[in-house]
Design an enzyme around this catalytic site. Structure first.
Site, PDB file in Angstrom:
ATOM      1  N   LYS A   1       0.830  -1.210   0.000  1.00  0.00           N
ATOM      2  CA  LYS A   1       0.000   0.000   0.000  1.00  0.00           C
ATOM      3  C   LYS A   1       0.872   1.270   0.000  1.00  0.00           C
ATOM      4  O   LYS A   1       2.055   1.219   0.283  1.00  0.00           O
ATOM      5  CB  LYS A   1      -0.934  -0.009   1.225  1.00  0.00           C
ATOM      6  CG  LYS A   1      -1.929  -1.154   1.184  1.00  0.00           C
ATOM      7  CD  LYS A   1      -2.938  -0.984   0.064  1.00  0.00           C
ATOM      8  CE  LYS A   1      -4.020  -2.034   0.043  1.00  0.00           C
ATOM      9  NZ  LYS A   1      -3.752  -3.226  -0.750  1.00  0.00           N
TER      10      LYS A   1
HETATM   11  C1  LIG Z   1      -9.830  -2.808  -1.596  1.00  0.00           C
HETATM   12  C2  LIG Z   1      -9.207  -3.550  -0.453  1.00  0.00           C
HETATM   13  N1  LIG Z   1      -9.927  -3.740   0.671  1.00  0.00           N
HETATM   14  C3  LIG Z   1      -9.423  -4.404   1.710  1.00  0.00           C
HETATM   15  C4  LIG Z   1      -8.145  -4.912   1.687  1.00  0.00           C
HETATM   16  C5  LIG Z   1      -7.643  -5.698   2.863  1.00  0.00           C
HETATM   17  O1  LIG Z   1      -6.571  -5.066   3.492  1.00  0.00           O
HETATM   18  P1  LIG Z   1      -5.669  -5.848   4.556  1.00  0.00           P
HETATM   19  O2  LIG Z   1      -4.703  -6.701   3.797  1.00  0.00           O
HETATM   20  O3  LIG Z   1      -4.981  -4.719   5.313  1.00  0.00           O
HETATM   21  O4  LIG Z   1      -6.586  -6.611   5.418  1.00  0.00           O
HETATM   22  C6  LIG Z   1      -7.339  -4.727   0.566  1.00  0.00           C
HETATM   23  C7  LIG Z   1      -5.976  -5.265   0.540  1.00  0.00           C
HETATM   24  O5  LIG Z   1      -5.323  -5.407  -0.430  1.00  0.00           O
HETATM   25  C8  LIG Z   1      -7.885  -4.044  -0.536  1.00  0.00           C
HETATM   26  O6  LIG Z   1      -7.171  -3.883  -1.660  1.00  0.00           O
END
Ligand SMILES: Cc1ncc(COP(=O)(O)O)c(C=O)c1O
Length: 389
Positions: free
Chosen positions: A182
């Site tokens: 990210k």
């Molecule tokens: C659009 C979206 N929502 C949620 C997530 C979930 O994030 P995390 O890996 O921090 O749980 C991601 C992760 O890539 C994402 O791209």
């Protein structure tokens, strides 16, 4: 030449921050996390921020804090990462998929309107690839249903805005991810911001098993204090060992965006003359430029992914339409026609290498392979009758 899909910007000297935490008595969520939370409140102009150990755990804790569970429905776009829908399943509620807008690939407000039922408890707009859904307009759409919460999936959009308005201003909460790839990262992690004090108090509990006091507060006077548990919660707090990597990145995020913009515009400029589709740009938005995605006809996509890989270029697919994945297909009986825009995009999309330290030579290599190998495949496909999508 090899070009990775992603290369992070954290430097070895950031280990000094970790060393500072190691030399303090408190390794988990403590004073450093609190400082980062204040910084987030200041950056977004909101009253409350809470660090979390992933978007996923934070979102599940948010749903629990909103008392969403079996029998409830949550509206989510079909075109997003699986976590957006999975958290709804995890708390026992039903994700109600809606299709996305063909130009922007963002959740359509008309789609939301049509999907609302008496069981709807929340909507999760996803700021896909870094462009924001119009949350203010979404709130107006829901004006006769103030009981429906808006949870912004801002995993792709930290530094973006729409008409100058950042995430978290018109919703119940916005949730960010600090996952490894990210725009801001601590390897794993995330944050939730909210102006709703009542929700925030409940979220602090569901972030920590449902306990009435976090560890730092349980021991704040040096003596153990009893705690209670009045609701069910997750373990979703971020330790200071990871939180310490964030302040510098938050301070520099806006100054790093122009580099992402420059790389994106370079790709866009070249691809404009090729038979390759790109997501539409919103005129009134500051795009957070999280991912750079292209779209080719469906019968070319997997071959294109293999070809790019053979030429040393790291690519991924963000995302195949969620209702086409086996779990959701089996559970709800969706088929390819259920959400046609999302299905079509998901069958043809490819994410190219895109990160601030991508060099001109590396980007040039990606562009050359697309131009010399992928475009001819697309043209051949078009000649033999595959749809241009
Ligand atoms: C659009 C979206 N929502 C949620 C997530 C979930 O994030 P995390 O890996 O921090 O749980 C991601 C992760 O890539 C994402 O791209």
């Amino acid at each position: 030449m090899k070009v990775p899909f992603f290369r992070h910007d954290l430097r070895p000297d950031q280990a000094d921050q970790v060393a500072r935490v190691l030399s303090s008595p408190f390794l988990t969520s403590g004073s450093i996390g609190r400082e980062v939370e204040s910084k987030l409140c200041e950056y977004f102009g909101v009253k409350n921020a809470a660090l979390i150990n992933s978007w996923t755990n934070g979102a599940a804790a948010a749903l629990l804090a909103l008392d969403i569970g079996p029998g409830d429905e949550v509206i989510v776009p079909a075109q997003t990462f699986i976590a957006t829908a999975n958290v709804v399943e995890l708390v026992g509620a039903k994700p109600v998929f809606i299709d996305v807008d063909a130009a922007t690939l963002l959740m359509s407000l008309e789609g939301v309107r049509k999907a609302i039922t008496p069981r709807t408890k929340a909507v999760i707009p996803v700021h896909l690839y870094g462009q924001m859904v119009d949350v203010q307009a979404l709130k107006k759409t829901l004006s006769d249903r103030p009981d429906i919460a808006i949870i912004e999936d801002s995993a792709h959009c930290f530094e973006g805005d729409l008409d100058g308005v950042k995430p978290g201003r018109h919703s119940t909460c916005a949730i960010f991810s600090f996952y490894a790839t990210k725009n801001i990262t601590s390897g794993e992690g995330g944050a939730l911001i909210t102006d709703d004090d009542g929700f925030y108090e409940r979220f602090l509990q569901t972030r920590m098993h449902g306990m009435s006091a976090a560890a730092i507060d349980r021991f704040s006077l040096g003596n153990y204090r009893h705690w209670d548990m009045t609701r069910l919660g997750m373990k979703a707090n971020l330790p200071d060992l990871l939180a310490c990597l964030l302040p510098e990145q938050i301070d520099s995020i806006d100054s790093r965006l122009p580099r992402r913009e420059e790389l994106a515009v370079a790709y866009e400029h070249i691809f404009a003359d090729m038979p390759i589709r790109l997501p539409g740009r919103l005129q009134n938005a500051k795009h957070a430029r999280h991912l750079f995605v292209i779209h080719v006809p469906r019968d070319v996509r997997d071959m294109a992914v293999d070809t790019l890989g053979r030429d040393g270029i790291g690519v991924t697919v963000n995302y195949r339409s969620l209702p086409t994945l086996t779990f959701y297909q089996r559970k709800y009986g969706y088929d390819a026609n259920s959400f046609p825009v999302s299905e079509e995009w998901g069958a043809g999309t490819i994410s190219l290498p895109f990160f601030p330290s991508l060099t001109r030579q590396e980007q040039q290599h990606v562009i050359s392979v697309v131009k010399e190998k992928i475009v001819p495949m697309v043209k051949r496909g078009l000649l033999t009758g595959s749809r241009p999508d």
